[in-house]
Design an enzyme around this catalytic site. Structure first.
Site, PDB file in Angstrom:
ATOM      1  N   LYS A  42       0.864  -1.084  -0.252  1.00  0.00           N
ATOM      2  CA  LYS A  42      -0.256   0.059  -0.162  1.00  0.00           C
ATOM      3  C   LYS A  42       0.954   0.789   0.147  1.00  0.00           C
ATOM      4  O   LYS A  42       1.074   2.090   0.860  1.00  0.00           O
ATOM      5  CB  LYS A  42      -1.230   0.208   1.565  1.00  0.00           C
ATOM      6  N   GLY A  63       6.509   4.904   8.061  1.00  0.00           N
ATOM      7  CA  GLY A  63       5.863   6.072   8.054  1.00  0.00           C
ATOM      8  C   GLY A  63       6.336   7.048   9.334  1.00  0.00           C
ATOM      9  O   GLY A  63       7.218   6.965  10.552  1.00  0.00           O
ATOM     10  N   GLU A 116       9.291   0.899  11.358  1.00  0.00           N
ATOM     11  CA  GLU A 116      10.238   2.297  10.450  1.00  0.00           C
ATOM     12  C   GLU A 116       9.721   3.321  11.023  1.00  0.00           C
ATOM     13  O   GLU A 116       9.014   3.420  10.320  1.00  0.00           O
ATOM     14  CB  GLU A 116      11.496   1.413   8.898  1.00  0.00           C
ATOM     15  N   CYS A 156      13.822  10.877   6.246  1.00  0.00           N
ATOM     16  CA  CYS A 156      13.841   9.770   8.083  1.00  0.00           C
ATOM     17  C   CYS A 156      14.930  10.663   8.789  1.00  0.00           C
ATOM     18  O   CYS A 156      15.046  10.611  10.105  1.00  0.00           O
ATOM     19  CB  CYS A 156      13.033   9.015   8.471  1.00  0.00           C
ATOM     20  N   GLU A 161       9.626  15.684  15.574  1.00  0.00           N
ATOM     21  CA  GLU A 161       9.891  15.654  14.305  1.00  0.00           C
ATOM     22  C   GLU A 161       9.345  16.635  13.331  1.00  0.00           C
ATOM     23  O   GLU A 161       8.192  16.434  13.405  1.00  0.00           O
ATOM     24  CB  GLU A 161      10.059  14.296  13.842  1.00  0.00           C
TER      25      GLU A 161
HETATM   26  P1  NDP Z   1       2.456   8.608   7.490  1.00  0.00           P
HETATM   27  O1  NDP Z   1       2.907   7.299   9.399  1.00  0.00           O
HETATM   28  O2  NDP Z   1       1.641   9.558   8.151  1.00  0.00           O
HETATM   29  O3  NDP Z   1       2.227   7.406   6.764  1.00  0.00           O
HETATM   30  C1  NDP Z   1       3.055   6.187   6.549  1.00  0.00           C
HETATM   31  C2  NDP Z   1       2.003   5.769   5.384  1.00  0.00           C
HETATM   32  O4  NDP Z   1       0.896   5.007   6.152  1.00  0.00           O
HETATM   33  C3  NDP Z   1       1.281   5.772   4.320  1.00  0.00           C
HETATM   34  O5  NDP Z   1       1.687   4.863   3.492  1.00  0.00           O
HETATM   35  C4  NDP Z   1       0.070   6.519   4.983  1.00  0.00           C
HETATM   36  O6  NDP Z   1      -0.941   6.289   3.624  1.00  0.00           O
HETATM   37  C5  NDP Z   1       0.159   4.982   5.980  1.00  0.00           C
HETATM   38  N1  NDP Z   1      -1.512   5.104   6.844  1.00  0.00           N
HETATM   39  C6  NDP Z   1      -1.441   6.463   7.053  1.00  0.00           C
HETATM   40  N2  NDP Z   1      -2.370   6.025   7.912  1.00  0.00           N
HETATM   41  C7  NDP Z   1      -2.479   4.413   8.523  1.00  0.00           C
HETATM   42  C8  NDP Z   1      -3.428   4.212   9.251  1.00  0.00           C
HETATM   43  N3  NDP Z   1      -4.171   4.201   9.658  1.00  0.00           N
HETATM   44  N4  NDP Z   1      -3.369   2.279   9.225  1.00  0.00           N
HETATM   45  C9  NDP Z   1      -2.534   1.712   8.195  1.00  0.00           C
HETATM   46  N5  NDP Z   1      -1.397   2.679   7.026  1.00  0.00           N
HETATM   47  C10 NDP Z   1      -2.010   4.280   7.021  1.00  0.00           C
HETATM   48  O7  NDP Z   1       3.840   9.284   7.671  1.00  0.00           O
HETATM   49  P2  NDP Z   1       3.918  10.446   6.474  1.00  0.00           P
HETATM   50  O8  NDP Z   1       4.325   9.885   4.788  1.00  0.00           O
HETATM   51  O9  NDP Z   1       3.803  11.370   7.136  1.00  0.00           O
HETATM   52  O10 NDP Z   1       6.115  10.001   6.095  1.00  0.00           O
HETATM   53  C11 NDP Z   1       6.881  10.932   6.689  1.00  0.00           C
HETATM   54  C12 NDP Z   1       6.838   9.692   8.183  1.00  0.00           C
HETATM   55  O11 NDP Z   1       8.056   8.490   8.315  1.00  0.00           O
HETATM   56  C13 NDP Z   1       8.092  10.667   8.972  1.00  0.00           C
HETATM   57  O12 NDP Z   1       8.359  10.385  10.304  1.00  0.00           O
HETATM   58  C14 NDP Z   1       9.321  10.014   8.492  1.00  0.00           C
HETATM   59  O13 NDP Z   1      10.755   9.929   9.665  1.00  0.00           O
HETATM   60  C15 NDP Z   1       9.192   8.371   8.857  1.00  0.00           C
HETATM   61  N6  NDP Z   1      10.214   7.747   7.705  1.00  0.00           N
HETATM   62  C16 NDP Z   1      10.836   6.695   8.175  1.00  0.00           C
HETATM   63  C17 NDP Z   1      11.783   6.283   7.598  1.00  0.00           C
HETATM   64  C18 NDP Z   1      12.854   4.995   8.488  1.00  0.00           C
HETATM   65  O14 NDP Z   1      13.053   4.204   7.525  1.00  0.00           O
HETATM   66  N7  NDP Z   1      12.421   5.064   9.687  1.00  0.00           N
HETATM   67  C19 NDP Z   1      12.031   6.532   5.981  1.00  0.00           C
HETATM   68  C20 NDP Z   1      11.545   7.231   6.142  1.00  0.00           C
HETATM   69  C21 NDP Z   1      10.147   7.666   5.909  1.00  0.00           C
HETATM   70  P3  NDP Z   1      -1.632   7.818   3.279  1.00  0.00           P
HETATM   71  O15 NDP Z   1      -0.136   8.215   2.792  1.00  0.00           O
HETATM   72  O16 NDP Z   1      -2.057   6.826   1.970  1.00  0.00           O
HETATM   73  O17 NDP Z   1      -2.430   8.727   4.682  1.00  0.00           O
END
Ligand code: NDP
Length: 488
Positions: free
Chosen positions: A170, A223, A245, A279, A380
């Site tokens: 997804k 995320g 992650e 991240c 962050e």
């Molecule tokens: P989010 O946590 O908002 O979203 C991450 C993913 O989760 C997206 O695909 C999102 O879909 C999905 N999602 C949202 N709500 C739900 C739910 N209730 N159940 C299941 N899936 C859900 O993060 P961001 O997209 O804003 O990304 C930024 C974040 O990711 C930052 O905190 C960053 O640090 C972290 N990150 C971590 C990395 C690592 O390797 N440690 C690498 C890169 C980023 P949708 O976008 O469609 O809402």
């Protein structure tokens, strides 16, 4: 979407607009998948798993198919990079380099597929032979954010497939187009239908349903930590393993003996590359007090002339923020930092110039006089905002660096190998870079300490995240079964 080997629209026939962050306008439509689509995708993956079309191949044969997939991605790397840049606004130079390197994950795990070996245990029960089988888990659900859509998916997909699992992916609703563009390559590489499935849609709708689906065996999530906590709760209800992650607040520590120009460039790349939307963004620069002013002066000389513009142009150095809500979040953190008394020495607001399209641009921003407990130094931001914090001793630098809830990465700039090693041993971070920053490889593990997550992606051992060990006992003596009422 890609379900059971077929390219399909959402069952509801609904679509979502994907916006180009440089213009702020829609440029693509993606299917708005919902529960019915998630169910079809998971059932397709589960059927493919149970049918053994994939796991039943020899591991060597699976590895060869992953190598073919790597070649197909390599052939389309530049095209996929242009799609990602248009979709998420990250620089074409960065996305091109990322996509050209991405096949290496499939090559590495393709090579590793037939090296996942069980063990023969020198068992202490006479008349028995005991060995282990390393078996795939089943359907792996992958949820990835918008900042590096294909790369973060590949980190999960390559080891999962190598180990014989099937996959439902997804992507973020903000950056799904590259995943959909990649969809035809799986069949072309020789993966049976249903082994890789892609469902697009909203996180709170499609993502949440996927995480809670009973036929998903494991969830790999990248995320933010707030969403991660929700996913973890849902997984707990179903007793499903997860890898997480999550976010970071990484410190880039510059000691007085560092090669200053290199350190300056390292800190610039840590925070302004990808407009701070990584991240591992080095969002806190910890600078030894004796070089603080000189560091800031040299830093501003580079950062103040960073070229903002169209991320598809090769001369652009800082692109837009990917989403409008993230843009607002970054601006609100800038306000909070000002209110809490940090001194803004560069940027500090939205960038609105004719050459910046209609997109969501924030000026590269630097705060000095930041106290370690200010929100800008603890939370962050995920944008081009640097907090500069002075320190006087190694111990103080360590205490500040380790003084957040996160532990994803850290940078150390020093000419003293002893100090570098001491820092490497004592920094609470999943990755420590010394005199370098933001380098990664399929060969080296990546993941978080503390609230930055758990489980590792990349590296030799991460394939173990996708297998379960089965213990097999065989009676070899032919003796009669003794008293059945007593455990043997
Ligand atoms: P989010 O946590 O908002 O979203 C991450 C993913 O989760 C997206 O695909 C999102 O879909 C999905 N999602 C949202 N709500 C739900 C739910 N209730 N159940 C299941 N899936 C859900 O993060 P961001 O997209 O804003 O990304 C930024 C974040 O990711 C930052 O905190 C960053 O640090 C972290 N990150 C971590 C990395 C690592 O390797 N440690 C690498 C890169 C980023 P949708 O976008 O469609 O809402």
């Amino acid at each position: 979407m890609l379900i059971g080997g077929e390219r399909v629209a959402a069952a509801s026939s609904q679509w979502l607009e994907s916006l180009n962050p440089y213009t702020g306008n829609p440029w693509a439509l993606i299917p708005r998948g919902a529960a019915a689509d998630v169910d079809r995708a998971v059932i397709a993956a589960h059927t493919a798993f149970r049918g053994r079309e994939w796991r039943g191949l020899t591991a060597t044969a699976r590895g060869k198919i992953l190598h073919k997939l790597a070649d197909l991605i390599a052939a389309r790397a530049d095209e996929l990079a242009a799609i990602e840049t248009t979709d998420n606004g990250k620089l074409i130079l960065e996305m091109r380099a990322q996509l050209r390197y991405l096949p290496e994950w499939f090559r590495y795990y393709g090579g590793l597929a037939d090296k996942v070996e069980g063990r023969v245990i020198p068992i202490d029960r006479p008349g028995h032979f005991n060995f282990t089988l390393e078996e795939p888990l089943g359907v792996i659900a992958a949820i990835v954010p918008w900042n590096s859509p294909l790369m973060l998916a590949a980190w999960k997909m390559a080891p999962a497939l190598a180990a014989g699992n099937t996959f439902v992916w997804k992507p973020s609703e903000h950056s799904s187009v590259s995943a959909l563009a990649m969809a035809p390559l799986f069949a072309e590489a020789g993966l049976p239908p249903g082994v890789v499935n892609i469902v697009t849609g909203l996180g709170s709708e499609t993502g949440e349903t996927l995480v809670g689906h009973p036929n998903v065996a494991k969830i790999c999530f990248t995320g933010g930590d707030a969403t991660g906590a929700l996913v973890y709760q849902t997984a707990a209800k179903h007793i499903k393993p997860v890898t997480m992650e999550l976010g970071g607040k990484s410190a880039n520590i510059v000691f007085a003996d560092a090669k200053l120009d290199n350190a300056v460039k390292g800190v610039v790349s840590g925070i302004f590359a990808a407009t701070g939307q990584t991240c591992v963004a080095g969002s806190r620069a910890l600078i030894h007090r004796s070089i603080h002013d000189e560091f800031v002066e040299r830093f501003l000389k580079i950062a103040s002339v960073a070229r903002m513009g169209n991320p598809l142009e090769e001369t652009t150095q800082v692109g837009p923020i990917t989403t409008q809500s993230q843009y607002q979040k970054v601006l609100s953190y800038i306000d909070i930092a000002k209110q809490q008394g940090a001194k803004c020495v560069l940027g500090g607001g939205p960038a609105q110039r004719p050459e910046l399209g209609g997109g969501w641009f924030v000026e590269p921003t630097v705060f000095t006089g930041v106290k370690p407990d200010m929100r800008i130094a603890q939370e962050e931001v995920f944008g081009p905002v640097l907090s500069v914090i002075p320190f006087d001793s190694d111990e103080e630098a360590l205490a500040i660096a380790n003084g957040t809830i996160y532990g994803l990465a850290a940078g150390v700039w020093t000419a003293d190998i002893g100090r570098a090693l001491k820092m490497a041993h004592t920094l609470e971070a999943g990755t420590v870079w010394v005199n370098t920053y933001r380098v990664s490889s399929p060969l080296s593990p990546f993941g978080g300490y503390k609230r930055s997550g758990f489980g590792r992606e990349s590296g030799l051992l991460s394939i173990r995240e996708f297998v379960q060990e089965k213990s097999v006992w065989i009676e070899t003596s032919g003796a009669d079964v003794p008293n059945p009422f007593i455990i043997r």
